[in-house]
Design a protein around this motif. Structure first.
Motif, PDB file in Angstrom:
ATOM      1  N   ASP A 136     -25.903 -49.951  -4.670  1.00  0.00           N
ATOM      2  CA  ASP A 136     -27.362 -49.624  -5.096  1.00  0.00           C
ATOM      3  C   ASP A 136     -28.067 -48.637  -4.172  1.00  0.00           C
ATOM      4  OD1 ASP A 136     -27.656 -50.264  -7.713  1.00  0.00           O
ATOM      5  OD2 ASP A 136     -28.931 -52.214  -7.190  1.00  0.00           O
ATOM      6  N   ARG A 137     -27.889 -48.837  -2.924  1.00  0.00           N
ATOM      7  CA  ARG A 137     -28.191 -47.966  -1.816  1.00  0.00           C
ATOM      8  C   ARG A 137     -27.507 -46.730  -1.922  1.00  0.00           C
ATOM      9  NH1 ARG A 137     -28.474 -53.118   1.124  1.00  0.00           N
ATOM     10  NH2 ARG A 137     -26.421 -52.310   2.314  1.00  0.00           N
TER      11      ARG A 137
ATOM     12  N   SER B 142     -25.564 -54.800  -3.119  1.00  0.00           N
ATOM     13  CA  SER B 142     -26.987 -54.395  -2.570  1.00  0.00           C
ATOM     14  C   SER B 142     -26.544 -52.844  -2.145  1.00  0.00           C
ATOM     15  CB  SER B 142     -27.887 -54.994  -1.959  1.00  0.00           C
ATOM     16  OG  SER B 142     -28.303 -56.206  -2.429  1.00  0.00           O
TER      17      SER B 142
END
Length: 261
Positions: free
Chosen positions: A117-118, A114
């Motif tokens: 992706d950020r 995650s």
């Protein structure tokens, strides 16, 4: 989707490197997504030659990693971070500050996915993502039946992929990690330009399925058909199973020079 058929790997690498150089001219701090493996090597060699000769200034270029093995430390010579440092960053005169990649050694791998992706979003997104294709049609490490909306996540490699990658581990399949972090198909599709480069007869059936087959999770590379700016660059051998190869040659020959890739 545009399909460009070239004579061989060297000419394909030069063509893709020229597209990257043109991007850098327009946006010096572009975020270039890179793939690993033997296929993209001619691209990196041609781009490095341009940098050495002063034809392109890469000092502000940023590099984003497509995937990484789980459990291989960054200093392992076959970790993808080490490969990218060796084949991309160092030849282009870049240091680790120019690099974005997932942490395959993280204690919390789901959060590492995650977080990556950020990080890509915070960096403004990938301007050009270079892709290879597996013999089973995978892109990144999105094996067949991966969701076409998938995000960066952990995947288990198929036996076929581990066998294909054993050449990097002294031909010992058991030394190839079983798990990876990979950008998902949905993540990949967010790049502004996708360039898939494939060479050799062994990739011919996968290329044909990706280009001329239905859009299907069974062939993750077929998702490129949904992208507004996807370019497939293949040598004659990799194009040998395409039924519309003559049309693709005619279309590219008639393309205005100002369009580029």
């Amino acid at each position: 989707m545009e399909v460009v058929i070239v004579a061989d790997a060297r000419s394909g690498g030069d063509l893709v490197a020229e597209a990257v150089a043109s991007l850098i001219d327009r946006r010096p701090d572009a975020l270039l997504g890179v793939a690993t493996g033997s296929t993209p090597a001619p691209v990196y060699e041609a781009l490095a030659a341009r940098a050495r000769s002063g034809r392109v200034d890469t000092k502000a270029l940023r590099i984003a990693q497509l995937d990484e093995y789980v459990g291989l430390p960054p200093e392992h010579p076959e970790s993808y971070r080490a490969v990218i440092r060796r084949e991309v960053l160092e030849p282009l005169g870049l240091d680790d500050d120019a690099f974005l990649g997932p942490d395959g050694m993280a204690a919390d791998l789901s959060e590492a996915c995650s977080a990556y992706d950020r990080a890509l979003a915070a960096a403004g997104g990938v301007d050009l993502q270079l892709l290879g294709i597996g013999t089973d049609g995978h892109i990144g490490f999105n094996e067949p039946c991966s969701s076409l909306a998938s995000r960066t996540r952990i995947k288990t490699l198929t036996r076929r992929t581990r066998r294909d990658n054993a050449r990097f581990f002294d031909d010992d399949e058991e030394r190839v990690p079983r798990h990876v972090i990979t950008q998902g198909v949905g993540t990949i599709l967010e790049a502004r330009h996708l360039v898939l480069f494939a060479t050799g007869e062994g990739k011919a059936e996968a290329v044909a399925a990706a280009v001329e087959g239905p859009v299907s999770a069974a062939c993750p590379a077929s998702a490129l058909q949904l992208h507004p700016h996807a370019t497939i660059v293949v040598d004659e051998a990799a194009a040998s199973a395409l039924t519309r190869a003559d049309y693709f040659r005619q279309a590219y020959a008639a393309k205005p020079d100002w369009q580029g890739l």
